[in-house]
Scaffold this motif. Structure first.
Motif: not given
Length: 426
Positions: A86-94, A96-99, A124-127
């Motif tokens: 499912h696209g992983g975790q919602d990027s708004a909630t993560t 750079l150092d999220s699990p 951007g692509p970073e997360n």
């Protein structure tokens, strides 16, 4: 992050032995980043150039911008709804150092990120790329190099990806200084940074060998310092940080609004439509992650009036909030840099006596300081954008009052219910 005590207690012999997997993780992380970016570029060319040319549609057509971004939103929504992971975790909630996500989620994270990058989404692509590389590193180390603990594999992959993204291991060393300084155990700070810097260096060198340009633009050298530059520089950084604070305040509220639709196909498609309309207003420069567009602004600042630059900053700010809120996968640093540079160039257009390099550096530094809560990476990007180390002393002064401005401001992310600070977002 998980407990990182093993990193603080490694002997010199162990550091040397573990250097090989660190270097391998660095190279692999850069290759994954490079591969995903190349795939996104091919898809971007097809969506924005090849298909419109074949259909006889101008590439700057408002209808094309709206259609591509709306379809991109629908495609990302389908991935989030139906693809395993499912696209992983919602990027708004993560952060750079999220699990990292489980390895089975990596294909869906990659697919959602590539679609967003190619479709012109203002993230951007970073997360997602850090999440992907951390998941791969953890899986490979668990299978083949069990001497590398999970938490160390995550740290090495994060450092490697940051080094690859910014083209230098210095960025990773600065970003991770606070993390490794908190590690318990013996050894100096650089004992703890040894392996992350090795991985970051391998990632940065690999990207340079693959032809990716460094994060630096041609700007006239700063000839100060002058006393007035402290005031003008702080004013620019404060305006830039203020825009970031506004975005941080709006993000959880807009996020709740989109997610009230519940079905990701609905809210990402709606988000794509809104981004398309914003792209029509702001023009093509306000689309995509913002790095190449930042270079275009810096290369030709005389082509844009103060009003145009203010419009670019405002539209990109709204687009960043919408993209992060509507379920797209991506990071917030690169579009934030575009916003900050547009603010700095706007100030220079209004007050030509403000040195161009100082305006760009302070504009970028202000909003990045808000977005990352990290003075080191904000200073690094301020200098990296201009390639002028002569700006560093005055930036070190300007960053201090700017930090006081942002330190109690809301974070540019959405906290999960029940987490510290979540109530403040309500």
């Amino acid at each position: 992050m998980p407990d990182q005590e093993p990193l603080g207690s490694l002997s010199v012999r162990t550091l040397l032995v573990m250097s090989l997997p660190a270097l391998m993780i660095g190279v692999l992380s850069a290759l994954v980043l490079w591969g995903l970016e190349r795939i996104a570029e091919v898809l971007q060319t097809g969506l924005w150039e090849t298909a419109p040319d074949a259909l006889g549609i101008p590439q700057d057509s408002p209808w094309l911008i709206v259609a591509v971004l709306t379809l991109t939103g629908a495609a990302v929504g389908l991935v989030v709804r139906f693809v395993p992971g499912h696209g992983g975790q919602d990027s708004a909630t993560t952060e750079l150092d999220s699990p990292p996500p489980p390895i089975r989620a990596v294909p869906s994270v990659a697919l959602a990120a590539v679609l967003g990058l190619a479709g012109g989404v203002s993230l951007g692509p970073e997360n997602p790329i850090i999440a992907i590389n951390c998941a791969i590193a953890v899986a490979l180390c668990a299978r083949f190099v069990r001497a590398v603990p999970t938490n160390v594999a995550v740290l090495l992959a994060s450092a490697a990806t940051i080094g690859a993204l910014f083209g230098t291991p210095v960025a990773a060393a600065l970003v991770l200084t606070g993390t490794v300084a908190a590690v318990r155990g013996g050894g100096s700070l650089w004992d703890k940074l040894f392996l992350p810097v090795a991985a970051a260096a391998a990632g940065a060198i690999t990207m340079r060998m693959l032809g990716s340009p460094a994060l630096a633009f041609d700007v006239p050298a700063y000839t100060g310092p002058n006393a007035i530059d402290l005031l003008s520089g702080f004013a620019i950084a404060a305006v830039s940080a203020g825009l970031g604070i506004a975005a941080a305040w709006a993000l959880p509220r807009v996020h709740r609004l989109f997610h009230s639709l519940r079905n990701p196909i609905l809210f990402t498609t709606l988000g794509g439509l809104v981004l398309g309309l914003l792209g029509v207003i702001g023009g093509p420069l306000t689309l995509f992650k913002g790095l190449e567009e930042t270079g275009e602004l810096i290369a030709h600042p005389e082509d844009y009036s103060a009003g145009q630059l203010a419009l670019f900053a405002g539209i990109k700010l709204i687009a960043l909030v919408v993209a992060a809120s509507a379920g797209f996968r991506g990071g917030r640093i690169f579009p934030a840099v575009f916003i900050g540079v547009a603010v700095g160039l706007c100030a220079h257009a209004l007050f030509p006596s403000v040195p161009l390099g100082l305006a760009i550096a302070c504009g970028g530094m202000g909003i990045v300081l808000l977005a990352t809560r990290d003075g080191w990476i904000a200073l690094f990007l301020g200098v990296a954008l201009t390639g002028d180390i002569g700006l560093l002393p005055i930036l070190c002064v300007i960053v201090l009052p700017t930090w006081l401005l942002v330190t109690r401001a809301p974070l540019l992310e959405v906290r999960a219910p029940g987490s510290p600070g979540a109530a403040a977002d309500s």
